[in-house]
Design an enzyme around this catalytic site. Sequence first.
Site, PDB file in Angstrom:
ATOM      1  N   GLY A   1      -6.685  -0.959  -1.366  1.00  0.00           N
ATOM      2  CA  GLY A   1      -6.873  -2.244  -2.019  1.00  0.00           C
ATOM      3  C   GLY A   1      -8.302  -2.735  -1.907  1.00  0.00           C
ATOM      4  O   GLY A   1      -9.113  -2.191  -1.148  1.00  0.00           O
TER       5      GLY A   1
ATOM      6  N   GLU B   1      -4.939   1.463   7.950  1.00  0.00           N
ATOM      7  CA  GLU B   1      -5.120   0.014   8.076  1.00  0.00           C
ATOM      8  C   GLU B   1      -5.422  -0.446   9.496  1.00  0.00           C
ATOM      9  O   GLU B   1      -5.960  -1.538   9.691  1.00  0.00           O
ATOM     10  CB  GLU B   1      -3.875  -0.712   7.548  1.00  0.00           C
TER      11      GLU B   1
ATOM     12  N   ASP C   1       1.072  -1.173   4.874  1.00  0.00           N
ATOM     13  CA  ASP C   1       1.918  -1.995   4.000  1.00  0.00           C
ATOM     14  C   ASP C   1       2.331  -1.198   2.771  1.00  0.00           C
ATOM     15  O   ASP C   1       2.581  -0.013   2.871  1.00  0.00           O
ATOM     16  CB  ASP C   1       1.206  -3.311   3.659  1.00  0.00           C
TER      17      ASP C   1
ATOM     18  N   GLY D   1      -3.314   1.225  -0.571  1.00  0.00           N
ATOM     19  CA  GLY D   1      -2.732   0.795  -1.837  1.00  0.00           C
ATOM     20  C   GLY D   1      -2.538   1.910  -2.835  1.00  0.00           C
ATOM     21  O   GLY D   1      -1.678   1.826  -3.712  1.00  0.00           O
TER      22      GLY D   1
END
Length: 368
Positions: free
Chosen positions: A67, A143, A151, A120
């Site tokens: 992301g 992350e 996530d 992402g």
Amino acid sequence: MTQESPLIVERQGPIGKLTLNLPKALNALNLDMIDRMAAQLDVWESDDSVACIWIEGAGGKALCAGGDVVALYKASGSYGEQGASQFVQDFFTREYRLDYRIHTYPKPIVVWGSGIVMGGGIGIMSGASHRIVTETTRMAMPEITIGLFPDVGGSWFLNRMPGRTGLFLGLTGAQFNGTDALYCGMADRLLPSEARGALLDRLAEQPFADNGPENHTLVSRAVQSLELTAAEQPAPNLRTHYDAIQQLTDAPTLPEVYRDIVNYSGEDPWLQRAAKTLKAGCPLTAWIVWEQLRRGKHLSLAQVLQMELALAMNMCSNGQVKEGVRALLIDKDRNPQWQPARIEDVTLEQVEACFHAPWDGEHPLADL
């Protein structure tokens, strides 16, 4: 000079093609790209002339490296100054909604996961009906290095990997290749990177039916005909290290598992790198990984994404993401000053607070 679109939308016969188009940023997902993808998938779902969706990244180096964390950095809170802007909620809500859309899309979706596929990017790829990796694929959920957590459904797919490989990958951000992706259930086929054009041509020639389930079979056969043999595949990391991973993650508590991994004293460079990343990573993230997998074990995909939205917003509010991205991408000193600074300093109250809904009223993803 007009700015190029972050998403290229094209047609090749019955194939609807989406190309993530920020090659200099390794096609990092921004909100504009997310919104355009979601809108185009809506259009193509009701277009009978589109039988199959193809998603890839521009530039040849990456599908998507993750992301747009610099945008999240700007919208996140600092230590001691709790809070994150509305952008954070909008970004993660729309990203997770897109990921869920891909998981549940009625038409076949082929994702060409060549090169770097991280964070992402794995969110985009993991829900596709046909997930393709190549000899250049490098995947990871790193992350922990920026104070976020795995996530985009990580609580779902890490829990479904063999043994405790998902826990290990979540804690260490260790990279894995295309062969590993097949082994741990993150990909369906491994093709040579030069087969991209041939596969697209082959898909465009398929005798697709009108929205028939047989279209999935046609896509599968086209992909299968081009895959690499076992002898041609890259040497695996996860299968090779499975026993070591099980041993390093065998303790009943996180502090013990953490200690076993970071104190790894062998000579294997892949495990050494994993230990180093965990040791330098965010202590609160390590606790979140442990807890998100425990809580997510029996949740549906929708429930997982709802849980992760609260986590993402809270980690952007409590200073972790601000500090992690600062150290890695803003100041580039690679010396994050995590608070709490050590795994032993994290309290159960701090971990629990990360799972509490930070919004008033209805959950933003209640309708999944």
